[in-house]
Design a protein around this motif. Structure first.
Motif, short mmCIF file in Angstrom:
data_model
loop_
_atom_site.label_atom_id
_atom_site.label_comp_id
_atom_site.label_asym_id
_atom_site.label_seq_id
_atom_site.Cartn_x
_atom_site.Cartn_y
_atom_site.Cartn_z
N ALA A 14 6.22 0.21 12.24
CA ALA A 14 6.66 1.61 12.34
C ALA A 14 7.69 1.91 11.26
O ALA A 14 7.70 3.01 10.68
CB ALA A 14 7.25 1.86 13.73
N SER A 17 5.87 2.36 8.08
CA SER A 17 5.14 3.64 8.07
C SER A 17 6.08 4.81 7.79
O SER A 17 5.75 5.71 7.01
CB SER A 17 4.42 3.85 9.40
OG SER A 17 3.49 2.81 9.64
N LEU A 18 7.26 4.81 8.42
CA LEU A 18 8.19 5.93 8.25
C LEU A 18 8.85 5.93 6.88
O LEU A 18 9.07 7.00 6.29
CB LEU A 18 9.25 5.88 9.35
CG LEU A 18 8.77 6.15 10.78
CD1 LEU A 18 9.89 5.91 11.78
CD2 LEU A 18 8.25 7.57 10.91
N GLY A 21 5.42 4.96 3.92
CA GLY A 21 4.17 5.71 3.97
C GLY A 21 2.94 4.91 4.32
O GLY A 21 1.82 5.32 3.97
N PHE A 22 3.07 3.77 4.99
CA PHE A 22 1.88 3.02 5.44
C PHE A 22 1.21 3.79 6.58
O PHE A 22 1.88 4.43 7.39
CB PHE A 22 2.29 1.63 5.93
CG PHE A 22 2.57 0.65 4.83
CD1 PHE A 22 1.61 -0.28 4.45
CD2 PHE A 22 3.78 0.66 4.15
CE1 PHE A 22 1.87 -1.19 3.43
CE2 PHE A 22 4.04 -0.24 3.15
CZ PHE A 22 3.09 -1.16 2.78
N ARG A 23 -0.09 3.71 6.63
CA ARG A 23 -0.84 4.39 7.68
C ARG A 23 -2.09 3.58 8.02
O ARG A 23 -2.57 2.75 7.23
CB ARG A 23 -1.23 5.81 7.25
CG ARG A 23 -2.14 5.88 6.03
CD ARG A 23 -2.45 7.32 5.65
NE ARG A 23 -3.37 7.39 4.52
CZ ARG A 23 -3.04 7.32 3.25
NH1 ARG A 23 -1.77 7.17 2.91
NH2 ARG A 23 -3.96 7.40 2.30
N GLN A 24 -2.61 3.84 9.20
CA GLN A 24 -3.83 3.16 9.66
C GLN A 24 -5.06 3.86 9.10
O GLN A 24 -5.06 5.09 8.94
CB GLN A 24 -3.87 3.13 11.18
CG GLN A 24 -2.70 2.39 11.82
CD GLN A 24 -2.87 2.25 13.32
OE1 GLN A 24 -3.99 2.11 13.82
NE2 GLN A 24 -1.77 2.30 14.04
N TYR A 26 -4.72 -0.08 8.10
CA TYR A 26 -3.93 -0.79 7.09
C TYR A 26 -4.86 -1.54 6.14
O TYR A 26 -5.77 -2.26 6.58
CB TYR A 26 -2.96 -1.76 7.76
CG TYR A 26 -1.98 -1.10 8.69
CD1 TYR A 26 -1.05 -0.19 8.22
CD2 TYR A 26 -1.97 -1.40 10.05
CE1 TYR A 26 -0.13 0.42 9.07
CE2 TYR A 26 -1.07 -0.79 10.90
CZ TYR A 26 -0.15 0.11 10.41
OH TYR A 26 0.74 0.72 11.26
N GLY A 55 -2.56 -2.39 15.01
CA GLY A 55 -3.35 -1.23 14.61
C GLY A 55 -4.67 -1.66 14.00
O GLY A 55 -4.99 -2.85 13.91
N ARG A 114 -0.11 0.66 -1.12
CA ARG A 114 0.32 0.25 0.22
C ARG A 114 -0.61 -0.82 0.82
O ARG A 114 -1.25 -0.62 1.85
CB ARG A 114 0.41 1.47 1.16
CG ARG A 114 1.38 2.54 0.67
CD ARG A 114 2.81 1.99 0.68
NE ARG A 114 3.79 2.96 0.21
CZ ARG A 114 4.30 2.99 -1.02
NH1 ARG A 114 3.90 2.11 -1.92
NH2 ARG A 114 5.21 3.88 -1.37
#
Length: 274
Positions: A14, A17-18, A21-24, A26, A55, A114
């Motif tokens: 988390a 991500s915050l 900028g990592f997002r699923q 991955y 995730g 990322r």
């Protein structure tokens, strides 16, 4: 995986991500060594990556890493079959280079795409710790582990959080425009005896405005009229009654008695004189 470790990994991803900028899903960039380690310990690499990263994942591998597996001989065919199930990542190398150098060149100086790096190479892991925003996964005794955030990544995270708290350039310009001009040093308050607490004091009654005399009510008028009448009666002098004509001539006054009923029922009036 234990609940405590899963919570720590969820919190770490988390933060990635915050802040970065990592997002699923991955993007997990694996090398040849971790594929070989997973086959030896009979681990489902994709499933374990999803559990560790909390995730969905998208496994990827470079052409140079696959070429490195081909050079190891026929005994690594299961490893090659596993690597072929991953998405091919173009590394733009005309001639194959060692896997560590290929992964390092794909990540670059800032890991702008990322990637999550899954590797068993100790030199590569130490090199990636010097780059911010690079999560690293490795296998230790058939257990997959997500390494904690590096010091450089923590420093970047702290600066980003501090920047969020500070006002932006537009906000500072607005504040400067609306702020009043400075008028010298502030005046010091003079110390002295304090007055009573206004909340503990009794409130003063408002003064009644002088108004016109109220009209007399009906009861007041009645009382006034009765008083006037009594006053008139008291003031009047009662004149003595005039002497009776009979008494003036010396005749005695006759008294009338009540009549006595006779047998016929008629009333007989008797007059007697004194």
């Amino acid at each position: 995986m234990r609940q405590k470790r899963a919570k720590a990994y969820r919190k770490l991803m988390a933060a990635y991500s915050l802040t970065f900028g990592f997002r699923q899903p991955y993007q997990v960039l694996a090398d040849s060594l971790i594929c070989k380690e997973a086959v030896e310990h009979k681990l489902d690499l994709v499933k374990q990556l999803g559990i560790v990263l909390q995730g969905t994942v998208k496994p990827m591998i470079t052409q140079c890493c696959i070429h490195e597996l081909y050079l190891q001989g026929k005994g690594v065919q299961p490893v090659v079959d596993l690597a072929k199930t991953f998405e091919r990542r173009k590394c733009n190398h005309k001639e194959a280079i060692p896997g560590d150098e290929c992964v390092s060149s794909v990540v670059g100086d800032s890991n702008k795409h990322r990637y999550v790096i899954a590797t068993q190479s100790q030199p590569l892991r130490s090199k990636l710790r010097a780059i911010s925003a690079v999560p690293v996964v490795h296998i230790t005794r058939s257990v997959m582990i997500l390494e904690p955030m590096s010091e450089i990544s923590q420093q970047v995270k702290a600066r980003a959080e501090q920047q969020i708290l500070l006002p932006s350039s537009t906000e500072t310009a607005k504040l400067a425009a609306t702020a009043p001009a400075a008028e010298g040093p502030p005046k010091k308050k003079r110390k002295g005896p304090k007055g009573p607490n206004p909340l503990s004091m009794k409130k003063k009654k408002p003064k009644q405005a002088e108004s016109a005399p109220r009209p007399a009510t009906k009861d007041a008028e009645k009382s006034v009229n009765l008083g006037e009448k009594r006053k008139r009666v008291d003031d009047e002098q009662v004149s003595p009654a005039p002497p009776d004509a009979a008494t003036s001539h010396g005749h005695k006054r006759k008294h009338r008695r009540k009549g006595v009923s006779n047998a016929s029922g008629s009333i007989q009036t008797l007059e007697t004189g004194e």
